[in-house]
Design an enzyme around this catalytic site. Sequence first.
Site, short mmCIF file in Angstrom:
data_model
loop_
_atom_site.label_atom_id
_atom_site.label_comp_id
_atom_site.label_asym_id
_atom_site.label_seq_id
_atom_site.Cartn_x
_atom_site.Cartn_y
_atom_site.Cartn_z
N HIS B 236 0.87 -1.18 0.00
CA HIS B 236 0.00 0.00 0.00
C HIS B 236 0.90 1.23 0.00
O HIS B 236 1.85 1.29 0.77
CB HIS B 236 -0.89 -0.03 1.25
CG HIS B 236 -2.01 0.95 1.21
ND1 HIS B 236 -1.81 2.31 1.32
CD2 HIS B 236 -3.35 0.79 1.09
CE1 HIS B 236 -2.99 2.92 1.26
NE2 HIS B 236 -3.93 2.02 1.12
N ARG B 256 -6.49 10.45 -0.18
CA ARG B 256 -6.31 10.92 -1.56
C ARG B 256 -7.67 11.06 -2.25
O ARG B 256 -7.86 11.94 -3.08
CB ARG B 256 -5.39 9.97 -2.32
CG ARG B 256 -3.91 10.16 -1.93
CD ARG B 256 -3.03 9.04 -2.46
NE ARG B 256 -3.17 7.82 -1.67
CZ ARG B 256 -3.09 6.60 -2.16
NH1 ARG B 256 -2.92 6.41 -3.47
NH2 ARG B 256 -3.20 5.55 -1.36
#
Lengths: 247, 602
Positions: B236, B256
Amino acid sequence: MSEATFTIRRGGRDGGEMVAYQTRVTEGMVVLDAVHQIQAESAPDLACRWNCKAGKCGSCSAEINGKPKLMCMTRLDTIDITQPVTIEPMRAFPPTKDLIADISWNYEVKKRIKKFKPRPPDAADGTWRMQQSDVDRVQEFRKCIECYLCQDVCHVLRDHVKHDEFIGPRFLVYSAALEMHPLDTENRVDELKDEFGIGYCNITKCCTKVCPEHITITDNAIIPLKERVVDEFYDPLKRLVRLFRRK
Amino acid sequence: MVEYQTYEHDVLVIGAGGAGLRAAIEASAAGVSVGLICKSLLGKAHTVMAEGGMAAAMGHNDDRDNWKVHFSDTMRGGQYVNNWRMAELHAKEAPDRVRELEGWGAVFDRTKDGRINQRNFGGHRYPRLAHVGDRTGLELIRTLQDHGIHQGIDVHMEVTVISLLKDGDRVVGVFAYEREHGRFRVFKAKAVILATGGVGRAYKITSNSWEGTGDGHALAYHAGAELIDMEFIQFHPTGMVWPPSVRGILVTEGVRGEGGILRNSEGKRFMFDDIPANYKEQTADNEEEGWRYVAGDKNARRPPELLTRDHVARCINREVKAGRGSPHGGVYLDIAWIKEKLPNAAEHIKRKLPSMYHQFMQLANLDITTTPMEVGPTTHYIMGGIRVDADTQASTLPGLYAAGECASGINGANRLGGNSLSDLIVFGKRAGEYAAQFAKENRHGSIDSTLIESEARRALEPFDREAGENPFVIQNDLQDMMQKLVGIVRLEDEMKEALDGLDKLKERTAKSSVTGNIDFNPGWHTALDLRNLLTVSEAITRSAIERKESRGGQFRDDYPDKDPAFAKFNVAVKEVDGQMQISHEAIPEMPAELKAVIEEMG
C-alpha cells in the site's frame, strides 16, 4: 534513548504478582511496544491481547498506572517513565492470565439485547432513504470498538459487581444505537428498565472520560435512554392510561 | 495418548473477519449447523482495519456507473491476469451485498437524496465506495457480528488451527488448540471454509496485525491444495513512517480520495511525472482538473494520486531512492492544502477522515488539518492465495472452500482499493452457500487418530527442547529478510539468497524452544505461526522468481517490463512429496461478451 521499568501483572486465574521488567525506550513508543519488547527480550510467555495496534480493534485494553487505557494508543511520553509504570488487566472482569481478562460476559450480554428490526423498505428496489442528519447520532455510537474500558471503569460493575443486574455503558450505547436507528422498529425500553438495570447508572460520566473513541456515552446515549424509560413508565398521565389498559 | 475435545459441525468456518462471518451467516441460513473459529476474539479480526470503503457499482453519485465499468476497472487494475469470472460475479453482486448490510443495521454515510454515499478511490472510474467516514471495516464486521450472533452459529474464540484433517483427498475436519489453556480440539466437519486473511507478518513493515501469518494459505498448501499468484503482494503506498513504532500502520487511500496530494521534499507533485499509458486517457494532466474531479465535476478526470496502488507505491519508492524523500524516508501526503479550496476545510477533514485525524494526533503529534503527513509503502495485502472455483469458491480439494484474502483470483496482479471488502461479502456468501450444499450432500468423513497423535507431538515439540532460540527473534529475522530481499523491487539473485535464508530459518525454527507453561503462551503461538509464515514466504519467493516480468504487485528490476507471454497463465504452487512444486495454470479464454465489455469501456 533511555531505560524504563514496567511492573506487569503475571499470573493466572487464581492469583498473580507484579513483576518488574526493564526495557529501553525510543521515540514515539507506546506501552504496547514496551510489552512486545519485553516478550521478545525476556518474557516470551507474557500474555497480552492485541491486534491492530492503531486504536481500531479494542483488544489491548489494560490499566496503565491504574487508569483504563488502550496500550497501543498510550505513548510513553505522555506518562511519567522515571517511575516504574504498572500494567494490569482490566479489573471489572476476572483475570485469565497476565494482562488478559475474561471478558466473555460481554458477549453473553450482547446476545440478550433484541436485534435490529428494520421497517419495510422505502423504495421498490428494497432500499431505504435516510438523511445524513438522521444518522449522525447513531454513527457516533457505532464508532464503538468494544474495548470495554467503559465497562471497566463503571463503578456499578467494578466496585459493586452488579454484572447480573446491569449491562454497563457499552451495552447502553449499543441499545441506544438500535433504539435511535432511523429504521429500527423494535422496542427495548421494558428490558432497559427491568433486566438491564439502566437505573443503576448515576451519570458520573467516568465511562465518557475513558472512551478512546470519544463517544459522549452518558450525555448522548444513556441519558436519552433514561428519559425514554421515564416517559414510558413514570409519566403520570401515561401511568394512568396504563392502569386503565391493564383492566 | 494425547487428550483433546471433539466438536462436530456440518460446516466449519475458519476465520471471523468479513468473509468468514458472511460465509457462516449464509451457511447457517441454509439450515446446516455451523461452527466459526476465531483466532482472536469475535469482532477483532483484521477487517476492522479497513478504512476507505467497499466498492459496488450502485451509481448513487454518478449514474454512469454500472457492473460493466466496475468489471473492466477491476481487470485493468489486475493487469488482466485476474479470474475474469470472479471479477464478473463480484461486479454484478456487490451492490446487492452492500444493500443487504443496510437491512442488517449498517449505517453508511448518505447522499443528499438519502441513499448510500459513494466516494472516489484509486483505479475506480466513478465514485464507487460505500463508506462510513474512514472506519468502514469496523461497520462491516460489527454489522455481520451483530447479525450473526442471533443465527445460532457456534463461535469458538481464541482457537487456532494447526492442520487440516483429511479422509483420502477430502478435507473432513481440523486439528486446533485453544489459547487459554493450550488444550487441543478436533473439529469434524462435512465442509471446511478457510477465511483466514493475509500474510503481512512475513514482512517487517506491514499494516497487518499479528494474525496475518498466512494460516489458511499454509494449511491448504500442506493439505495438498493449490495456491496461485503468490508473487503478487500489494504494498500500500501510504503507511505511516514516523515514529518508528508505528511504521507501517495504514493511512487510508480515502485521504487521496478526498483530495490529498503527494509531494516530494522539493515540493513537487511527482505523480504527474509518470502516468502509465493505459491510464493516460482517464487521468488528469493538471492540478486544477485533479481537484475538480475530487470536488465532483463529472467532466474532470481523476488526479494521478488515484492511480492503482502498485504504481503509486513504486513512484514513492523511486522518489525516496532518488534522495527526494522526507526526513524519515517517506514522502509527503497533504490533505491540509484543501483549505485553499474549501472554506471549512479543517472540519471537513475531521468529518471525512476522523480516525486518520486521531491516529496522527495521538501517535505522531501531528495535526493533518494543518500539516502534511509523512508516508511510505507498507505490506498490505496478498492478491495470491488458494485457487478456487469462481462460482462455488471450492478449492482443488473436495470439502475445502476458501473466501476473502486467503483465496485468489479476483484481483489478478493488483487489487483496487475498496474491492477487498466487497470481495469478502460477495464470495463469503458464495462460499457459505456452496459449502452448505456440499455438507448436505455428504456425510462426515473418518479421522485418523494416529495423525492427531503426530500433529499434537509436533505442536508440543518447542516445549521439549531446551535452551533453543526465542521464536520472536526468528520471526523478526524472517521479516527483515523478506522486506530486504523479496520486497517492492525484486532481483533474481536476491530472491535466491532469500531461498537459502528460508532454509536456515527453517532449521532455526526446528530448534527453537519456548519457556513457561502452555496457558496463553505467545512464545508458543509464535513458534506455531512460524511454520505458516515460512511456507508462505517460500511460496512468494519461488513464484516471484518464476514470473520473469513486472506486472502489478510484482516489480522485477531485472525484468522491468510487462511480457505478454506471462499474461497467459498464473503461477501455481503445490506440495508434492514434501517439496514445493511450481507450475503454470493457463488462464482460460475470456468469453466474447466479457471481451466486448472491456472493449466498450476502453
